[in-house]
Design an enzyme around this catalytic site. Structure first.
Site, short mmCIF file in Angstrom:
data_model
loop_
_atom_site.label_atom_id
_atom_site.label_comp_id
_atom_site.label_asym_id
_atom_site.label_seq_id
_atom_site.Cartn_x
_atom_site.Cartn_y
_atom_site.Cartn_z
N CYS A 137 80.43 48.76 8.96
CA CYS A 137 80.70 49.98 8.20
C CYS A 137 80.85 49.63 6.72
O CYS A 137 81.90 49.13 6.30
CB CYS A 137 81.96 50.68 8.71
N CYS A 140 83.62 51.54 4.91
CA CYS A 140 84.96 51.03 5.23
C CYS A 140 85.26 49.72 4.52
O CYS A 140 86.37 49.52 4.01
CB CYS A 140 85.09 50.81 6.74
N ASP A 141 84.29 48.81 4.48
CA ASP A 141 84.57 47.42 4.08
C ASP A 141 83.78 46.92 2.87
O ASP A 141 84.01 45.80 2.41
CB ASP A 141 84.28 46.49 5.27
#
Length: 313
Positions: A137, A140-141
């Site tokens: 992701c 997300c990261d």
């Protein structure tokens, strides 16, 4: 300690676009319905940085679209329960029971919209470096890799979209593509090719990743010459497809060889009163628009089933 038993018309499992849409239709039909979500409202769509193919929006983000769907469902009176994990289910023609951490629900109909999750990269050190360089992701990261060199593995729209997103943070983005073509949209590929921070490595495959506590390099192999080499890489993001989240239902619902739920065109499964919608369903195209369509059809047919078959008895 015994759990309370609740009788309900319809339970929808999963709050991605398909599940939220089904909840909107169920609420408008004044069904006593409940939308169960074990994680975050929006599903995989929430991780999309940019969406340009959803009607009515020239451009939006997954977070914005998910929030708007959620707010619309709530405004129509939808009953949504987040983070109540489902422990087990019983789905037969005559009885449908959903047991969560908190309650036991006896329901007349069920719509399964649990979606799918990213396939893990098939490399020996995947688990060792999960969250420490191996990710799935970018939204997300991705910010963790400001000024770093990152890789993207995949050949569809997701890989192309996330490569563009990662280029906002990374010094360089390498797309590791095992073939000499992409399955994504031409517009996206054009955008990737025009980005000076992105390099496409055609005909290369990811073999493994290495490092100490965190990933620092990757071993790749040329799919034509079989040449292998080690390259500097601080992280790799995998977009090689998805796997359906159907383990809860496999004892009752007919699945394809790949584990997706088999339905007819009205979203009906092999069990009367049980439907499937969205990415969890066995179908050719998995888009936000097709998930919304599935959710609409499932909710409309479920309403008819509840009114005509169950309540009419």
């Amino acid at each position: 300690m015994s759990k309370d038993i609740k009788d309900i018309d319809l339970i929808i499992i999963g709050a991605g676009p398909a599940g939220i849409t089904a909840s909107i239709y169920a609420s408008r039909a004044k069904l006593n319905s409940l939308l169960l979500e074990e994680a975050i409202i929006g599903g995989q769509v929430r991780n999309s940085y940019s969406i340009e193919n959803y009607p009515g929006f020239k451009k939006t983000s997954g977070i914005e679209l998910s929030d708007l769907m959620y707010e619309q469902a709530l405004s129509l009176g939808a009953n949504i329960d987040e983070f109540d994990m489902i422990e087990k289910v019983q789905l037969t023609d005559n009885e449908k029971i959903i047991e969560t951490n908190s309650y036991i629900y006896k329901t007349k109909a069920v719509i399964i919209a649990t979606g799918a999750e990213p396939k893990k990269l098939p490399i020996p050190n995947e688990q060792k470096y999960s969250g420490k360089g191996v990710h799935y992701c970018a939204v997300c990261d991705g910010a963790m890799y400001e000024g770093k060199i990152v890789g993207v593995v995949g050949g569809g729209n997701s890989a192309l979209e996330e490569a563009v997103f990662l280029s906002r943070f990374a010094k360089k983005v390498l797309i590791i593509r095992r073939h000499d073509y992409f399955n994504g949209e031409k517009k996206l590929l054009d955008e990737v090719e025009a980005n000076p921070k992105i390099e496409i490595m055609y005909n290369w495959d990811l073999v493994d990743v290495n490092g100490d506590n965190f990933m620092t390099s990757a071993k790749i192999k040329n799919t034509k010459t079989e040449e292998e080499k080690e390259i500097e890489l601080d992280a790799v993001f995998g977009y090689i497809g998805t796997e359906p989240k159907t383990s809860l239902f496999k004892d009752y619902i007919e699945l394809s060889k790949s584990g997706y739920i088999i339905t007819d065109e009205d979203m009906r499964t092999n069990v009367k009163g049980v439907y499937a919608a969205g990415d969890v369903r066995n179908k050719k195209y998995r888009q936000i628009t097709t998930a919304v369509s599935d959710g609409t059809i499932a909710a409309l047919d479920a309403e008819k089933y509840i009114v005509d078959v169950v309540k009419g008895e």
